[in-house]
Design an enzyme around this catalytic site. Structure first.
Site, PDB file in Angstrom:
ATOM      1  N   HIS A 183      39.511  44.108  50.279  1.00 35.05           N
ATOM      2  CA  HIS A 183      40.648  44.887  49.922  1.00 35.05           C
ATOM      3  C   HIS A 183      40.671  46.420  50.193  1.00 35.05           C
ATOM      4  CE1 HIS A 183      44.314  46.276  47.738  1.00 35.05           C
ATOM      5  NE2 HIS A 183      44.663  45.177  47.879  1.00 35.05           N
ATOM      6  N   VAL A 185      41.328  49.144  48.504  1.00 32.48           N
ATOM      7  CA  VAL A 185      40.960  49.877  47.280  1.00 32.48           C
ATOM      8  C   VAL A 185      39.577  49.412  47.300  1.00 32.48           C
ATOM      9  CG1 VAL A 185      43.003  49.959  46.295  1.00 32.48           C
ATOM     10  CG2 VAL A 185      41.632  48.145  45.650  1.00 32.48           C
ATOM     11  N   LYS A 186      38.714  48.541  47.700  1.00 31.61           N
ATOM     12  CA  LYS A 186      37.413  48.460  47.630  1.00 31.61           C
ATOM     13  C   LYS A 186      36.516  49.441  48.337  1.00 31.61           C
ATOM     14  CE  LYS A 186      38.282  44.761  44.932  1.00 31.61           C
ATOM     15  NZ  LYS A 186      39.649  44.344  44.972  1.00 31.61           N
ATOM     16  N   HIS A 187      35.325  48.991  48.091  1.00 34.02           N
ATOM     17  CA  HIS A 187      34.086  50.027  48.669  1.00 34.02           C
ATOM     18  C   HIS A 187      34.488  50.457  50.234  1.00 34.02           C
ATOM     19  CE1 HIS A 187      32.703  49.358  44.716  1.00 34.02           C
ATOM     20  NE2 HIS A 187      32.081  50.234  44.898  1.00 34.02           N
TER      21      HIS A 187
END
Length: 387
Positions: A183, A185-187
Protein backbone atom coordinates in the site's frame (compact mmCIF):
# COMPACT_ATOMS: atom_id res chain seq x y z
CA UNK A 1 -2.33 29.28 15.06
CA UNK A 2 -0.73 26.97 12.51
CA UNK A 3 2.90 25.98 12.13
CA UNK A 4 2.59 25.02 8.48
CA UNK A 5 0.93 26.30 5.34
CA UNK A 6 0.34 22.75 4.08
CA UNK A 7 -0.99 19.58 5.66
CA UNK A 8 1.58 16.90 6.56
CA UNK A 9 0.08 13.40 6.23
CA UNK A 10 1.02 10.54 8.54
CA UNK A 11 2.33 8.50 5.58
CA UNK A 12 3.03 8.94 1.90
CA UNK A 13 4.69 7.16 -1.02
CA UNK A 14 7.91 8.40 -2.65
CA UNK A 15 7.69 8.07 -6.42
CA UNK A 16 10.61 9.24 -8.56
CA UNK A 17 11.24 9.47 -12.30
CA UNK A 18 12.83 6.01 -12.49
CA UNK A 19 9.70 4.52 -10.90
CA UNK A 20 7.52 6.25 -13.49
CA UNK A 21 9.79 5.11 -16.31
CA UNK A 22 9.59 1.50 -15.12
CA UNK A 23 5.79 1.61 -15.34
CA UNK A 24 5.91 3.33 -18.74
CA UNK A 25 8.09 0.54 -20.10
CA UNK A 26 5.42 -2.00 -19.16
CA UNK A 27 2.72 0.18 -20.73
CA UNK A 28 4.67 -0.04 -23.98
CA UNK A 29 5.10 -3.82 -23.67
CA UNK A 30 2.85 -6.75 -24.56
CA UNK A 31 1.93 -7.50 -20.94
CA UNK A 32 -0.22 -5.28 -18.74
CA UNK A 33 -1.78 -7.84 -16.40
CA UNK A 34 0.12 -10.80 -14.92
CA UNK A 35 3.25 -11.42 -16.96
CA UNK A 36 7.04 -11.59 -16.68
CA UNK A 37 7.36 -8.48 -14.53
CA UNK A 38 5.29 -10.06 -11.76
CA UNK A 39 7.63 -13.05 -11.73
CA UNK A 40 10.62 -10.68 -11.66
CA UNK A 41 9.18 -8.80 -8.68
CA UNK A 42 8.48 -12.03 -6.83
CA UNK A 43 12.08 -13.11 -7.32
CA UNK A 44 13.42 -9.78 -6.08
CA UNK A 45 11.30 -9.86 -2.91
CA UNK A 46 12.17 -13.49 -2.20
CA UNK A 47 15.87 -12.74 -2.62
CA UNK A 48 15.68 -9.66 -0.40
CA UNK A 49 14.08 -11.49 2.54
CA UNK A 50 15.96 -14.76 1.98
CA UNK A 51 12.95 -16.93 1.12
CA UNK A 52 12.79 -19.65 -1.54
CA UNK A 53 9.45 -18.55 -2.98
CA UNK A 54 7.19 -15.51 -3.26
CA UNK A 55 3.68 -15.18 -4.68
CA UNK A 56 2.37 -11.68 -5.45
CA UNK A 57 -1.28 -10.74 -4.93
CA UNK A 58 -3.51 -7.80 -5.80
CA UNK A 59 -3.31 -6.53 -2.21
CA UNK A 60 -2.15 -7.57 1.23
CA UNK A 61 -5.57 -8.73 2.36
CA UNK A 62 -5.84 -11.05 -0.65
CA UNK A 63 -2.40 -12.38 0.20
CA UNK A 64 -3.49 -13.19 3.77
CA UNK A 65 -6.62 -14.88 2.40
CA UNK A 66 -4.39 -17.00 0.19
CA UNK A 67 -2.14 -17.90 3.12
CA UNK A 68 -5.11 -19.05 5.19
CA UNK A 69 -6.30 -21.17 2.28
CA UNK A 70 -2.85 -22.66 1.72
CA UNK A 71 -2.63 -23.48 5.43
CA UNK A 72 -5.85 -25.49 5.17
CA UNK A 73 -7.77 -23.35 7.63
CA UNK A 74 -11.52 -23.94 7.47
CA UNK A 75 -14.74 -24.44 9.41
CA UNK A 76 -14.08 -25.39 13.02
CA UNK A 77 -10.46 -24.17 13.00
CA UNK A 78 -9.31 -21.46 15.37
CA UNK A 79 -6.58 -18.96 14.55
CA UNK A 80 -4.96 -16.74 17.18
CA UNK A 81 -4.01 -13.16 16.34
CA UNK A 82 -3.72 -9.73 17.95
CA UNK A 83 -6.48 -7.14 18.33
CA UNK A 84 -4.03 -4.28 17.71
CA UNK A 85 -3.90 -4.53 13.94
CA UNK A 86 -5.87 -3.65 10.84
CA UNK A 87 -9.04 -5.71 10.41
CA UNK A 88 -7.54 -7.76 7.56
CA UNK A 89 -5.38 -9.77 9.98
CA UNK A 90 -8.56 -11.26 11.41
CA UNK A 91 -10.88 -11.02 8.39
CA UNK A 92 -8.68 -13.40 6.39
CA UNK A 93 -9.56 -16.15 8.86
CA UNK A 94 -13.26 -15.46 8.46
CA UNK A 95 -12.98 -15.62 4.67
CA UNK A 96 -12.10 -19.32 4.87
CA UNK A 97 -14.67 -20.08 7.58
CA UNK A 98 -12.31 -20.13 10.54
CA UNK A 99 -12.80 -18.66 14.01
CA UNK A 100 -10.67 -15.74 15.15
CA UNK A 101 -9.26 -15.90 18.67
CA UNK A 102 -7.70 -12.70 19.96
CA UNK A 103 -4.79 -12.73 22.41
CA UNK A 104 -3.81 -9.64 24.39
CA UNK A 105 -0.65 -7.63 23.84
CA UNK A 106 2.59 -6.87 25.64
CA UNK A 107 2.59 -3.52 27.40
CA UNK A 108 6.05 -2.51 26.18
CA UNK A 109 6.09 -3.31 22.44
CA UNK A 110 2.30 -3.50 21.85
CA UNK A 111 2.88 -6.75 19.96
CA UNK A 112 0.97 -9.95 20.70
CA UNK A 113 2.09 -11.57 23.95
CA UNK A 114 3.32 -15.19 23.57
CA UNK A 115 2.09 -15.95 27.10
CA UNK A 116 -1.40 -14.86 26.08
CA UNK A 117 -1.20 -16.99 22.93
CA UNK A 118 -0.47 -20.05 25.05
CA UNK A 119 -3.56 -19.38 27.17
CA UNK A 120 -5.83 -19.29 24.12
CA UNK A 121 -4.80 -22.60 22.54
CA UNK A 122 -7.46 -25.31 22.32
CA UNK A 123 -7.69 -28.62 20.43
CA UNK A 124 -9.24 -26.59 17.58
CA UNK A 125 -6.33 -24.18 17.21
CA UNK A 126 -4.82 -24.46 13.72
CA UNK A 127 -2.57 -21.43 13.29
CA UNK A 128 -1.13 -18.23 14.73
CA UNK A 129 -1.05 -14.93 12.84
CA UNK A 130 1.38 -12.69 14.72
CA UNK A 131 1.55 -9.07 13.52
CA UNK A 132 4.79 -7.10 13.55
CA UNK A 133 3.05 -3.96 14.76
CA UNK A 134 4.73 -0.70 13.63
CA UNK A 135 7.52 -2.77 12.03
CA UNK A 136 8.94 -4.20 15.26
CA UNK A 137 9.21 -7.99 15.04
CA UNK A 138 7.28 -10.09 17.53
CA UNK A 139 9.06 -12.58 19.78
CA UNK A 140 9.36 -15.21 17.08
CA UNK A 141 11.40 -17.74 19.07
CA UNK A 142 8.72 -17.97 21.74
CA UNK A 143 5.93 -18.13 19.16
CA UNK A 144 7.71 -20.81 17.12
CA UNK A 145 8.25 -22.87 20.28
CA UNK A 146 4.53 -22.69 21.05
CA UNK A 147 3.65 -23.53 17.45
CA UNK A 148 5.97 -26.54 17.38
CA UNK A 149 4.65 -27.86 20.70
CA UNK A 150 1.04 -27.69 19.48
CA UNK A 151 1.67 -28.45 15.78
CA UNK A 152 0.46 -25.05 14.62
CA UNK A 153 1.11 -23.08 11.42
CA UNK A 154 2.62 -19.60 11.76
CA UNK A 155 1.62 -16.94 9.22
CA UNK A 156 3.41 -13.67 9.91
CA UNK A 157 1.52 -10.49 9.09
CA UNK A 158 4.51 -8.36 8.16
CA UNK A 159 2.57 -5.60 6.43
CA UNK A 160 4.58 -3.16 8.57
CA UNK A 161 7.88 -5.02 8.55
CA UNK A 162 9.60 -5.14 5.15
CA UNK A 163 13.26 -4.57 5.98
CA UNK A 164 12.90 -5.46 9.65
CA UNK A 165 15.19 -8.04 11.27
CA UNK A 166 14.85 -10.54 14.07
CA UNK A 167 18.14 -11.62 15.64
CA UNK A 168 20.02 -10.58 12.52
CA UNK A 169 17.71 -12.28 10.01
CA UNK A 170 15.34 -10.49 7.70
CA UNK A 171 11.64 -10.96 8.39
CA UNK A 172 10.18 -13.02 5.54
CA UNK A 173 11.77 -16.45 5.71
CA UNK A 174 11.43 -17.42 9.37
CA UNK A 175 7.91 -18.87 9.56
CA UNK A 176 5.65 -21.04 7.40
CA UNK A 177 4.43 -18.00 5.46
CA UNK A 178 4.90 -14.23 5.67
CA UNK A 179 2.77 -11.48 4.18
CA UNK A 180 4.02 -8.05 3.08
CA UNK A 181 1.85 -5.15 1.93
CA UNK A 182 2.69 -2.58 -0.74
CA UNK A 183 0.00 0.00 0.00
CA UNK A 184 1.30 3.56 -0.63
CA UNK A 185 1.98 4.24 3.08
CA UNK A 186 4.15 1.12 3.42
CA UNK A 187 7.92 0.84 2.93
CA UNK A 188 7.66 0.38 -0.83
CA UNK A 189 4.56 0.59 -2.97
CA UNK A 190 2.98 -1.05 -5.97
CA UNK A 191 -0.12 1.16 -5.64
CA UNK A 192 -2.06 -1.71 -4.14
CA UNK A 193 -0.40 -5.07 -3.73
CA UNK A 194 0.77 -7.77 -1.39
CA UNK A 195 2.96 -10.85 -1.38
CA UNK A 196 3.45 -14.10 0.51
CA UNK A 197 6.97 -15.41 1.02
CA UNK A 198 7.60 -19.01 2.04
CA UNK A 199 10.19 -21.78 1.99
CA UNK A 200 7.52 -24.41 1.36
CA UNK A 201 6.99 -25.64 -2.20
CA UNK A 202 3.62 -27.05 -1.12
CA UNK A 203 2.37 -23.67 0.09
CA UNK A 204 3.90 -21.95 -2.94
CA UNK A 205 1.98 -24.11 -5.39
CA UNK A 206 -1.30 -23.72 -3.46
CA UNK A 207 -0.89 -19.95 -3.36
CA UNK A 208 -0.27 -19.75 -7.12
CA UNK A 209 -3.39 -21.74 -7.88
CA UNK A 210 -5.56 -19.90 -5.34
CA UNK A 211 -4.80 -16.45 -6.80
CA UNK A 212 -5.62 -17.65 -10.33
CA UNK A 213 -9.21 -18.96 -10.08
CA UNK A 214 -8.07 -22.40 -8.89
CA UNK A 215 -7.07 -23.23 -12.45
CA UNK A 216 -4.22 -25.53 -13.47
CA UNK A 217 -2.59 -26.17 -16.82
CA UNK A 218 -0.12 -28.69 -15.43
CA UNK A 219 -0.40 -31.79 -17.69
CA UNK A 220 0.37 -34.05 -14.71
CA UNK A 221 -2.62 -32.68 -12.80
CA UNK A 222 -5.15 -32.96 -15.63
CA UNK A 223 -7.56 -35.92 -15.58
CA UNK A 224 -8.16 -35.40 -19.30
CA UNK A 225 -6.49 -33.29 -21.95
CA UNK A 226 -8.24 -31.98 -25.05
CA UNK A 227 -5.17 -30.21 -26.44
CA UNK A 228 -2.60 -27.47 -25.79
CA UNK A 229 -5.35 -25.01 -24.85
CA UNK A 230 -6.87 -27.21 -22.17
CA UNK A 231 -7.02 -26.35 -18.47
CA UNK A 232 -8.96 -27.57 -15.47
CA UNK A 233 -10.31 -25.85 -12.37
CA UNK A 234 -9.49 -27.96 -9.33
CA UNK A 235 -10.71 -25.63 -6.59
CA UNK A 236 -12.64 -22.43 -6.05
CA UNK A 237 -9.90 -19.86 -6.39
CA UNK A 238 -10.00 -16.09 -6.80
CA UNK A 239 -8.76 -13.53 -9.28
CA UNK A 240 -6.20 -12.06 -6.91
CA UNK A 241 -3.41 -11.52 -9.43
CA UNK A 242 -1.01 -8.60 -9.37
CA UNK A 243 -0.53 -6.77 -12.67
CA UNK A 244 2.75 -6.17 -14.46
CA UNK A 245 2.08 -2.44 -14.06
CA UNK A 246 2.07 -2.84 -10.28
CA UNK A 247 5.06 -5.17 -10.35
CA UNK A 248 7.11 -2.75 -12.46
CA UNK A 249 6.68 -0.10 -9.79
CA UNK A 250 7.60 -2.68 -7.15
CA UNK A 251 10.76 -3.74 -9.00
CA UNK A 252 11.88 -0.13 -9.12
CA UNK A 253 10.93 0.61 -5.53
CA UNK A 254 12.58 -2.41 -3.94
CA UNK A 255 15.98 -1.15 -5.10
CA UNK A 256 15.45 1.70 -2.64
CA UNK A 257 14.16 -0.21 0.36
CA UNK A 258 17.33 0.01 2.44
CA UNK A 259 17.52 3.76 1.92
CA UNK A 260 13.85 4.15 2.78
CA UNK A 261 14.29 2.20 6.04
CA UNK A 262 17.43 4.17 6.88
CA UNK A 263 15.55 7.46 6.54
CA UNK A 264 12.69 6.16 8.68
CA UNK A 265 15.18 5.30 11.41
CA UNK A 266 16.69 8.80 11.23
CA UNK A 267 13.25 10.33 11.76
CA UNK A 268 12.61 8.02 14.71
CA UNK A 269 15.91 9.05 16.33
CA UNK A 270 14.95 12.71 15.93
CA UNK A 271 11.53 12.11 17.51
CA UNK A 272 12.98 10.07 20.37
CA UNK A 273 15.69 12.62 21.14
CA UNK A 274 13.21 15.48 21.17
CA UNK A 275 10.41 13.81 23.14
CA UNK A 276 12.05 11.30 25.48
CA UNK A 277 12.29 13.77 28.38
CA UNK A 278 8.61 14.72 28.27
CA UNK A 279 6.87 12.93 31.13
CA UNK A 280 3.51 13.38 29.43
CA UNK A 281 4.39 10.99 26.59
CA UNK A 282 6.05 7.62 26.20
CA UNK A 283 8.25 7.03 23.15
CA UNK A 284 8.32 3.59 21.48
CA UNK A 285 10.19 0.70 23.05
CA UNK A 286 12.31 -1.72 21.04
CA UNK A 287 13.91 -5.02 22.05
CA UNK A 288 17.65 -5.26 21.46
CA UNK A 289 17.18 -8.53 19.54
CA UNK A 290 14.98 -6.83 16.95
CA UNK A 291 15.60 -4.18 14.33
CA UNK A 292 12.35 -2.42 13.47
CA UNK A 293 11.71 -1.12 9.98
CA UNK A 294 9.55 1.62 11.52
CA UNK A 295 6.38 1.71 9.51
CA UNK A 296 4.71 3.69 12.32
CA UNK A 297 5.85 5.89 15.16
CA UNK A 298 3.31 5.39 17.93
CA UNK A 299 3.42 7.90 20.77
CA UNK A 300 1.68 6.89 23.99
CA UNK A 301 0.09 9.71 25.97
CA UNK A 302 0.41 9.64 29.75
CA UNK A 303 -3.14 10.90 30.25
CA UNK A 304 -2.83 11.03 34.05
CA UNK A 305 -0.31 13.84 33.53
CA UNK A 306 -2.48 15.79 31.09
CA UNK A 307 -5.61 17.91 31.42
CA UNK A 308 -6.59 17.12 27.82
CA UNK A 309 -7.89 13.93 26.23
CA UNK A 310 -6.34 11.98 23.38
CA UNK A 311 -9.09 13.34 21.12
CA UNK A 312 -8.18 16.91 22.04
CA UNK A 313 -4.47 16.26 21.41
CA UNK A 314 -5.37 14.71 18.06
CA UNK A 315 -7.59 17.62 17.04
CA UNK A 316 -5.08 20.28 18.12
CA UNK A 317 -2.31 18.65 16.10
CA UNK A 318 -4.56 18.54 13.05
CA UNK A 319 -5.30 22.25 13.50
CA UNK A 320 -1.53 22.73 13.27
CA UNK A 321 -1.56 20.79 9.96
CA UNK A 322 0.13 17.76 11.50
CA UNK A 323 -1.66 14.66 10.17
CA UNK A 324 -1.47 12.33 13.14
CA UNK A 325 -3.51 9.13 13.08
CA UNK A 326 -4.51 6.31 15.45
CA UNK A 327 -3.38 2.70 14.88
CA UNK A 328 -5.54 0.77 15.63
CA UNK A 329 -9.07 0.45 16.92
CA UNK A 330 -8.97 -3.01 18.56
CA UNK A 331 -10.50 -5.38 16.01
CA UNK A 332 -12.69 -7.23 18.50
CA UNK A 333 -14.51 -3.97 19.35
CA UNK A 334 -15.62 -3.34 15.75
CA UNK A 335 -19.33 -3.85 15.06
CA UNK A 336 -18.92 -6.97 12.92
CA UNK A 337 -16.95 -8.77 15.62
CA UNK A 338 -19.24 -7.52 18.37
CA UNK A 339 -22.15 -9.10 16.49
CA UNK A 340 -20.19 -12.37 16.44
CA UNK A 341 -20.06 -12.29 20.24
CA UNK A 342 -16.64 -10.81 21.01
CA UNK A 343 -16.79 -8.74 24.19
CA UNK A 344 -15.39 -5.35 25.06
CA UNK A 345 -13.33 -5.63 28.21
CA UNK A 346 -11.98 -9.06 27.25
CA UNK A 347 -8.56 -7.74 26.16
CA UNK A 348 -7.81 -5.00 28.69
CA UNK A 349 -4.23 -4.17 27.67
CA UNK A 350 -5.16 -3.68 24.01
CA UNK A 351 -8.25 -1.67 24.89
CA UNK A 352 -6.35 0.57 27.29
CA UNK A 353 -3.58 1.14 24.75
CA UNK A 354 -6.09 2.25 22.15
CA UNK A 355 -7.26 5.07 24.43
CA UNK A 356 -3.73 6.46 24.79
CA UNK A 357 -1.95 6.35 21.42
CA UNK A 358 -1.42 8.54 18.37
CA UNK A 359 0.79 7.92 15.34
CA UNK A 360 3.09 10.74 14.25
CA UNK A 361 3.91 11.33 10.56
CA UNK A 362 6.68 9.00 9.42
CA UNK A 363 7.81 8.45 5.82
CA UNK A 364 11.10 8.83 3.91
CA UNK A 365 9.99 11.81 1.84
CA UNK A 366 9.71 13.95 4.98
CA UNK A 367 12.15 16.82 5.00
CA UNK A 368 14.11 17.90 8.06
CA UNK A 369 11.80 20.91 8.45
CA UNK A 370 8.78 18.58 8.40
CA UNK A 371 10.30 16.61 11.26
CA UNK A 372 10.95 19.76 13.27
CA UNK A 373 7.39 20.95 12.61
CA UNK A 374 6.02 17.71 14.05
CA UNK A 375 8.25 17.95 17.11
CA UNK A 376 7.38 21.61 17.70
CA UNK A 377 3.66 20.90 17.33
CA UNK A 378 3.72 17.96 19.74
CA UNK A 379 5.67 19.94 22.32
CA UNK A 380 3.31 22.89 21.99
CA UNK A 381 0.17 20.80 22.43
CA UNK A 382 1.64 18.79 25.32
CA UNK A 383 2.81 21.91 27.16
CA UNK A 384 -0.63 23.44 26.79
CA UNK A 385 -2.21 20.31 28.24
CA UNK A 386 0.07 19.80 31.23
CA UNK A 387 -1.42 19.45 34.69
Amino acid sequence: MTLRDSYLPYGKQWIEEDDIEAVLQVLKSDFLTTGPTVACFEQKVAKYVGAKYAVAFSNGTAALHGACFAAGIGEGDEVITTPITFAASANCVRYVGGTVVFADIKEDTYNIDPLEIEKKITPNTKAIIPVHFTGQPVQLDEIHTIAKRHNLIVIEDAAHALGAEYKGQKIGALSDMTMFSFHPVKHITTGEGGIITTNSKKYYEKLLQFRGHGITRNPKALTENHGPWYYDMELLGYNYRMTDLQAALGCSQIKKIDGFVKRRKEIVVAYNDALCDFLEVQTPYQYLETDSSWHLYVLKLQLDKLTVSRKEVFEELHKLNIGVNVHYIPVHTLSYYQELGYKKGSLPKAEQLYEEIISLPLYPLMQDQDIQDVIEAVKLVIKRGRK
